[in-house]
Write a protein that holds these residues in place. Structure first.
Motif, PDB file in Angstrom:
ATOM      1  N   GLN A  66      -3.155   3.078  -5.338  1.00  0.00           N
ATOM      2  CA  GLN A  66      -3.082   2.851  -4.055  1.00  0.00           C
ATOM      3  C   GLN A  66      -2.583   4.360  -3.202  1.00  0.00           C
ATOM      4  OE1 GLN A  66      -0.940   1.247  -6.481  1.00  0.00           O
ATOM      5  NE2 GLN A  66      -0.092  -0.267  -5.676  1.00  0.00           N
ATOM      6  N   GLN A  93      -6.060   5.678  -1.990  1.00  0.00           N
ATOM      7  CA  GLN A  93      -6.803   4.415  -1.774  1.00  0.00           C
ATOM      8  C   GLN A  93      -7.159   5.802  -0.339  1.00  0.00           C
ATOM      9  OE1 GLN A  93      -6.194   0.361  -1.225  1.00  0.00           O
ATOM     10  NE2 GLN A  93      -4.118   0.760  -1.612  1.00  0.00           N
ATOM     11  N   ASP A  97       0.931  -0.780  -0.160  1.00  0.00           N
ATOM     12  CA  ASP A  97       0.184   0.052   0.324  1.00  0.00           C
ATOM     13  C   ASP A  97       1.029   1.143  -0.026  1.00  0.00           C
ATOM     14  OD1 ASP A  97      -2.455  -1.114   0.480  1.00  0.00           O
ATOM     15  OD2 ASP A  97      -1.742  -1.829   2.329  1.00  0.00           O
TER      16      ASP A  97
END
Length: 263
Positions: A248, A251, A142
């Protein structure tokens, strides 16, 4: 098996027009003009080779061919929505995988993750040791933290100003230069060569020599009096950066963590 190209935009317009039985109302829903709706419907009819609507004195009505495929189309759109929700579910998951240098994790990151976790007790962290480039997809990452001059090809934000400081033992000790891979002022004649800046800080703390290390990494040990600054910190292009590819980075869970770490 080769998949048939689906005119998704045209099918979406068809669905709206079929629900309203009106190009004008479909246009209002889709925020386009009635002419654009008509153009999309004609293009879809040409591609499918069928007539979808007929005009009658009572208004617009579906042809039998259009009516026959409508239920399956709407079921398909529902499946598309489920697919999107499934792909986005990781954004709200409770798991974060982070790659960072070993010494950065030990000296800086773990304490802040622990603090962040107290207000987010359902979070789970997976930490991967990495000092260089890493494949985000292969490692299912992530976020990554790197000592570098910028984010490179990824999105990123710098953790404070890039600065280095020379440190030694709190009560003096040897002045032997201590080097570590990536040290911006590495001394080729250094008698003590260690694996990373964190080990260099620990060696300086017990009086084995002096090391030039990132100020961000040394800050907690300086505050605790475990080491002392031998000279003033100096600005440098190298700094710790939080980085991730754009998907990522967008997010919600990554945005929240980044905000907490730079706050």
């Amino acid at each position: 098996m080769k998949r048939t190209h689906l005119p998704l935009n045209g099918l979406r317009v068809f669905d709206a027009a079929a629900r309203h039985l009106s190009f004008t109302k479909a246009a209002d829903e889709l925020a386009v003009t009635p002419a654009a709706v008509g153009q999309q419907i004609r293009a879809l009819e040409d591609m499918l080779g069928v007539v979808l609507f007929r005009r009658t004195p009572k208004g617009l009505e579906l042809t039998p061919e259009a009516d026959k495929g409508l239920d399956a189309l709407r079921a398909g759109f529902l499946q598309f929505e489920e697919s999107v929700r499934a792909m986005q579910s990781g954004q709200t998951s409770n798991s974060l995988t982070i790659a960072a240098p070993r010494d950065f994790t030990a000296k800086w990151l773990t304490a802040r993750l622990a603090k962040y976790g107290t207000s987010n007790p359902d979070l789970q962290f997976t930490l991967i040791s990495s000092d260089g480039e890493i494949d985000f997809t292969e490692a299912n990452l992530d976020l990554a933290i790197r000592l570098t001059e910028g984010p490179g090809e990824h999105e990123g934000v710098r953790l404070g100003a890039g600065a280095f400081v020379r440190v030694g033992g709190p009560e003096g000790g040897a002045t032997t230069p201590i080097s570590w891979p990536g040290c911006p002022v590495a001394d080729g004649s250094a008698a003590l060569r260690l694996g990373d800046a964190g080990l260099a800080i620990d060696a300086a703390a017990i009086g084995l020599g002096e090391a030039v290390v990132p100020l961000l990494l040394a800050a907690s040990d300086l505050d605790a009096g475990r080491i002392r600054a031998i000279d003033n910190s100096r600005e440098h292009a190298l700094a710790y950066w939080l980085v991730a590819p754009l998907p990522q980075w967008r997010q919600k869970k990554v945005k929240a963590l980044v905000e907490a770490l730079i706050g």
